[in-house]
Motif scaffolding. Structure first.
Motif, PDB file in Angstrom:
ATOM      1  N   ALA A 183       0.781  -1.351  -0.085  1.00  0.00           N
ATOM      2  CA  ALA A 183      -0.024   0.187  -0.043  1.00  0.00           C
ATOM      3  C   ALA A 183       0.717   1.295  -0.074  1.00  0.00           C
ATOM      4  O   ALA A 183       0.375   2.390  -0.594  1.00  0.00           O
ATOM      5  CB  ALA A 183      -0.784   0.037   1.309  1.00  0.00           C
ATOM      6  N   ARG A 184       1.887   1.325   0.665  1.00  0.00           N
ATOM      7  CA  ARG A 184       2.903   2.487   0.851  1.00  0.00           C
ATOM      8  C   ARG A 184       3.491   2.588  -0.486  1.00  0.00           C
ATOM      9  O   ARG A 184       3.492   3.850  -1.019  1.00  0.00           O
ATOM     10  CB  ARG A 184       3.898   2.195   1.937  1.00  0.00           C
ATOM     11  N   ILE A 208      -5.081  20.974  -7.469  1.00  0.00           N
ATOM     12  CA  ILE A 208      -6.328  20.230  -7.194  1.00  0.00           C
ATOM     13  C   ILE A 208      -5.927  18.840  -6.351  1.00  0.00           C
ATOM     14  O   ILE A 208      -5.356  18.215  -6.870  1.00  0.00           O
ATOM     15  CB  ILE A 208      -7.021  19.765  -8.563  1.00  0.00           C
ATOM     16  N   SER A 209      -6.899  18.688  -5.421  1.00  0.00           N
ATOM     17  CA  SER A 209      -6.785  17.505  -4.399  1.00  0.00           C
ATOM     18  C   SER A 209      -7.319  16.294  -5.247  1.00  0.00           C
ATOM     19  O   SER A 209      -8.375  16.625  -5.888  1.00  0.00           O
ATOM     20  CB  SER A 209      -7.453  17.576  -3.183  1.00  0.00           C
ATOM     21  N   ILE A 210      -6.583  15.232  -4.992  1.00  0.00           N
ATOM     22  CA  ILE A 210      -7.083  14.065  -5.492  1.00  0.00           C
ATOM     23  C   ILE A 210      -8.634  13.770  -4.839  1.00  0.00           C
ATOM     24  O   ILE A 210      -9.446  13.268  -5.775  1.00  0.00           O
ATOM     25  CB  ILE A 210      -6.290  12.838  -5.291  1.00  0.00           C
ATOM     26  N   GLY A 211      -8.818  13.875  -3.448  1.00  0.00           N
ATOM     27  CA  GLY A 211      -9.900  13.496  -2.886  1.00  0.00           C
ATOM     28  C   GLY A 211     -10.147  12.078  -2.815  1.00  0.00           C
ATOM     29  O   GLY A 211     -11.155  11.282  -3.102  1.00  0.00           O
ATOM     30  N   ALA A 214     -10.013   6.711  -0.209  1.00  0.00           N
ATOM     31  CA  ALA A 214      -8.988   5.770   0.820  1.00  0.00           C
ATOM     32  C   ALA A 214      -8.382   6.520   1.908  1.00  0.00           C
ATOM     33  O   ALA A 214      -8.052   5.932   2.848  1.00  0.00           O
ATOM     34  CB  ALA A 214      -7.949   5.073  -0.105  1.00  0.00           C
ATOM     35  N   ASP A 215      -8.354   7.702   1.645  1.00  0.00           N
ATOM     36  CA  ASP A 215      -7.636   8.656   2.661  1.00  0.00           C
ATOM     37  C   ASP A 215      -8.163   8.645   4.021  1.00  0.00           C
ATOM     38  O   ASP A 215      -7.630   8.942   4.939  1.00  0.00           O
ATOM     39  CB  ASP A 215      -7.434  10.038   2.096  1.00  0.00           C
ATOM     40  N   VAL A 216      -9.584   8.556   3.817  1.00  0.00           N
ATOM     41  CA  VAL A 216     -10.556   8.622   5.058  1.00  0.00           C
ATOM     42  C   VAL A 216     -10.136   7.421   5.988  1.00  0.00           C
ATOM     43  O   VAL A 216      -9.967   7.487   7.195  1.00  0.00           O
ATOM     44  CB  VAL A 216     -11.878   8.396   4.626  1.00  0.00           C
ATOM     45  N   ALA A 365      -7.206   0.045   1.206  1.00  0.00           N
ATOM     46  CA  ALA A 365      -7.987   0.831   2.298  1.00  0.00           C
ATOM     47  C   ALA A 365      -9.200  -0.268   2.660  1.00  0.00           C
ATOM     48  O   ALA A 365      -9.279  -0.306   4.136  1.00  0.00           O
ATOM     49  CB  ALA A 365      -8.605   1.999   2.019  1.00  0.00           C
ATOM     50  N   TRP A 366      -9.878  -0.678   1.922  1.00  0.00           N
ATOM     51  CA  TRP A 366     -10.955  -1.804   1.933  1.00  0.00           C
ATOM     52  C   TRP A 366     -10.416  -3.093   2.635  1.00  0.00           C
ATOM     53  O   TRP A 366     -10.907  -3.582   3.821  1.00  0.00           O
ATOM     54  CB  TRP A 366     -11.667  -2.082   0.697  1.00  0.00           C
TER      55      TRP A 366
END
Length: 487
Positions: A183-184, A208-211, A214-216, A365-366
């Motif tokens: 993941a890293r 512009i941020s990717i949004g 997965a960051d959550v 992330a999942w």
């Protein structure tokens, strides 16, 4: 008339004289023989009594085994300090000398009447010329006692079950696939892309941020597996110990030592079963124990319950992430969900090349969120299969974003926490576990009355003793005996 004695009377007088000399000589010979036999009998009695006293005295010494050690762990050893805090083999030697002399002492009635026996023996000296303690030869004596205790223990089904689980774990490479590292690397790839820049009304430029959704999830990784998996932290033991006080961390007393064989794979399982019988763990704590998570201590050797449980949580997270990643990346339906979300983001950003990295970021992330859910199930007493299926997968993509509010319940099949812990214990070095078990034994025995300074390296298992015996008649005898505990 003649007064001379007749010749007949003279002959009778001479015969009587001959008989007296013959009897005197015969009695001297018989008496010498009797005295010789008596002396031989006395010497034989001295030797026989010496052997009897040696056996009785050594059995008496061994009968003074530590009751707390036996009652809690089924081990038979003599605590050389006898609960006094003065740890020395000379204490055992004095007990041996005392038992030997008591067996030679006259009875109270005999003392009052000054009665003497044909042997009149006493103990000149009693020495322990050799001995073995529990920690000799890298805990070999302790391991022998454990094996003796576990002799005949039926572990056939247990052995096949543990070996099968460990085999599945290793064949699936769950103990080697580092999902966090993958993941890293994927995140580094995302960060390497140059994002589009927009110009604001005031003329300032903004990237512009990717949004990335997965960051959550990724933002919560730093909280720690244990903190995420167990909501009620007050249920976790906070006991901490100073490991320098215990056998695996201090300089040990040494006896004569024993040349014991190592622990084979089959024996390793027998030892693990002993640990499971005698030690506590998370969810099955013992009131008598100092550390509440003793099996976790055997696996990790940290100085607190919290640290050991945290280490176990990290191991579970490592295994569960590898397993969940294998399932998730192979499930077309779930991969399509992540791909659809990633496609939408890449289109908005005008960076179609970010589609795959964002997709994998969402899948990682999942995987993490599902793994935390698995840990919550295990720490709550539920089951989680080693390998997931459609029916045992818990979190949807939508629930992934708030996974802490959607921690799952028993999967209905699979392994319990103790099964995963047994696998970790099996994979831990056998000698390391045995040394840590010595710590656990000392911790718990010290909590019993009169044993606050108990040390395993002064617990005697085998004694080689020499007794020197004297008598009032000048005879001496000596004997050497080796005694130990047999099952």
């Amino acid at each position: 008339m003649s007064l001379r004695p007749s010749g007949k009377k003279l002959v009778k007088s001479q015969i009587k004289g001959y008989i007296t000399v013959f009897l005197s000589l015969s009695i001297m010979i018989i008496l010498s023989l009797v005295l010789a036999l008596f002396q031989g009998a006395r010497i034989g009695a001295v030797r026989m009594k010496t052997e009897c006293v040696a056996d009785i005295s050594l059995n008496s010494v061994l009968s003074e085994y530590s009751r707390a050690l036996y009652e809690q762990y089924g081990l038979l050893m003599v605590d050389a300090s006898y609960g006094t805090g003065n740890h020395s083999i000379t204490n055992v030697q004095e007990h041996l000398r005392n038992y030997a002399q008591k067996n030679f002492d006259r009875s109270r009635a005999g003392g009052l009447m000054n009665a003497q026996t044909m042997t009149a023996m006493y103990c000149k000296d009693a020495r322990i010329s050799g001995y073995s303690v529990a920690t000799d030869n890298n805990m070999a004596v302790l391991s022998r006692q454990i094996m003796a205790y576990m002799e005949g223990e039926p572990i056939g089904n247990l052995m096949s079950s543990v070996l099968e689980n460990v085999g599945s774990l290793q064949s699936g490479e769950l103990d080697t696939i580092d999902v966090d590292e993958l993941a890293r690397e994927n995140q580094e790839l995302i960060d390497s892309y140059e994002l589009p820049v927009i110009e604001k009304e005031n003329g300032e430029k903004e990237i512009i941020s990717i949004g990335n959704p997965a960051d959550v999830v990724n933002s919560q990784r730093g909280i720690g597996a244990l903190n995420l998996a167990i909501k009620d932290k007050s249920s976790i033991s906070t006991v901490r110990v100073n490991l320098q006080d215990y056998a695996s961390h201090r300089d040990l007393n040494r006896g004569t030592g024993l040349d014991e064989s190592g622990i084979s794979g089959g024996q390793n399982l027998i030892f693990d079963q002993y640990y499971y019988e005698k030690c506590s763990r998370y969810g099955a704590e013992f009131e008598k124990s100092l550390l509440k998570y003793q099996l976790e201590y055997l696996a990790y050797g940290q100085d607190s319950d919290y640290a050991n449980l945290e280490k176990m949580a990290r191991t579970l997270l490592f295994w569960r992430q590898a397993s969940n990643m294998l399932y998730l990346f192979g499930c077309e339906a779930k991969v399509s969900e992540a791909e659809l979300l990633a496609s939408a983001l890449s289109i908005i950003l005008f960076l179609p090349e970010l589609k795959d990295p964002i997709k994998y970021s969402i899948l990682f992330a999942w995987t993490f969120a599902e793994s935390i859910s698995d840990l919550h199930i295990l720490f709550s007493g539920g089951r989680v299969p080693l390998f997931k299926s459609d029916s045992t997968w818990k979190l949807s993509l939508t629930n992934m974003f708030s996974f802490r509010d959607h921690l799952g319940s028993d999967c209905g099949e699979g392994l319990y926490y103790q099964d995963y812990l047994r696998m970790k214990l099996f994979l831990t070095d056998a000698g390391t576990k045995l040394r840590r078990m010595a710590d656990v034994i000392e911790m718990d025995v010290r909590r019993t009355d009169g044993n606050s300074s108990f040390k395993l390296d002064y617990c005697v298992d085998i004694i080689r003793a020499e007794l020197e015996i004297g008598t009032r008649y000048g005879y001496e005898a000596s004997i050497e005996r080796i005694y130990g505990y047999e099952r």
